[in-house]
Design an enzyme around this catalytic site. Sequence first.
Site, PDB file in Angstrom:
ATOM      1  N   HIS A  54      22.795  -8.071  17.672  1.00 28.95           N
ATOM      2  CA  HIS A  54      23.825  -8.997  17.181  1.00 28.95           C
ATOM      3  C   HIS A  54      24.105  -8.780  15.697  1.00 28.95           C
ATOM      4  CE1 HIS A  54      24.949 -13.038  15.516  1.00 28.95           C
ATOM      5  NE2 HIS A  54      25.883 -12.890  16.426  1.00 28.95           N
ATOM      6  N   GLU A  57      26.277  -5.779  15.314  1.00 30.29           N
ATOM      7  CA  GLU A  57      27.671  -6.111  15.691  1.00 30.29           C
ATOM      8  C   GLU A  57      28.426  -6.699  14.503  1.00 30.29           C
ATOM      9  OE1 GLU A  57      29.906  -9.767  16.803  1.00 30.29           O
ATOM     10  OE2 GLU A  57      28.285  -9.616  18.281  1.00 30.29           O
ATOM     11  N   HIS A  58      27.762  -7.573  13.750  1.00 29.54           N
ATOM     12  CA  HIS A  58      28.387  -8.155  12.557  1.00 29.54           C
ATOM     13  C   HIS A  58      28.669  -7.083  11.501  1.00 29.54           C
ATOM     14  CE1 HIS A  58      27.762 -12.746  12.688  1.00 29.54           C
ATOM     15  NE2 HIS A  58      27.638 -12.295  13.923  1.00 29.54           N
ATOM     16  N   GLU A 135      24.678 -19.426  11.747  1.00 26.18           N
ATOM     17  CA  GLU A 135      25.086 -19.362  13.158  1.00 26.18           C
ATOM     18  C   GLU A 135      23.958 -19.866  14.058  1.00 26.18           C
ATOM     19  OE1 GLU A 135      26.819 -16.017  16.310  1.00 26.18           O
ATOM     20  OE2 GLU A 135      26.723 -15.533  14.173  1.00 26.18           O
TER      21      GLU A 135
END
Length: 266
Positions: A54, A57-58, A135
């Site tokens: 993840h 991905e950022h 997040e």
Amino acid sequence: FPQFIVFMKFQKETLSNGLRLILAPLANTQIVTVLFLVGVGSKYETKKINGISHFLEHMVFKGTKKRPTALKINEVVDKVGGEFNAFTSKEATGFYIKIDKKHSDLALDVISDILLNSKFENKEINKERGVIIEEINFKQDTPIRQVGDSFEKLLYGDQPAGWEIIGEKENILKLNRSDILNYFKVHYLANNSILCLAGAINDKIKLKVDKYFARFETGQLKNKIKVKEEQIKPQALVSYKKTDQTHLCLGTRAYDLFHPDRYALK
């Protein structure tokens, strides 16, 4: 009311570098969607780097040689009315652009650029830690999202299938540029990816795909750890939090992905 039926003829092929290409032409649309899927998600992680899929991905949105900042990447899509986003699951990571068909070249250019030329700068990595931690906080404050993760934690326990995709705060604070680059080199390979183009497309777009993705490297694929199914009795997990809501998730095992009756069950 009249009924409209759209007939789709999928085309599948594999490029010389191993990248699989799926074309899904659609009539009566002026839009093209470019979706690039990489066969890696949190199930491919170890406990030490849980959350890195993840995080990575950022990071591909944070600047390339051609478009040095996140703003430069986003504005080229925004100014022509395109939609640009990404997602990470336990099995795959995806990047997509939805855009007017006359800008399909731009979509291919941007997607290939972020995947082939991202800089992964230390200053951006350190900045993004805070974004991901917030997040995590937001998800923990959203019971309807958290209950699903808690259910999978109960179902699978301490193995990749039971870990959260977003990772733990401790990991996010420790992951560094070397970790991200190594993970990228191992998993972001042409023969571990699929490029899907749907909408207002024709055969000519194959030439554009070759132009933008020919440099994507191939390599030895790394398998994920096999999931262990060890439950022998009913189990429950309760998470307490000061909130006005209660969310319940109740589940039982059923047919697997390849069972012929799974559609009837759904």
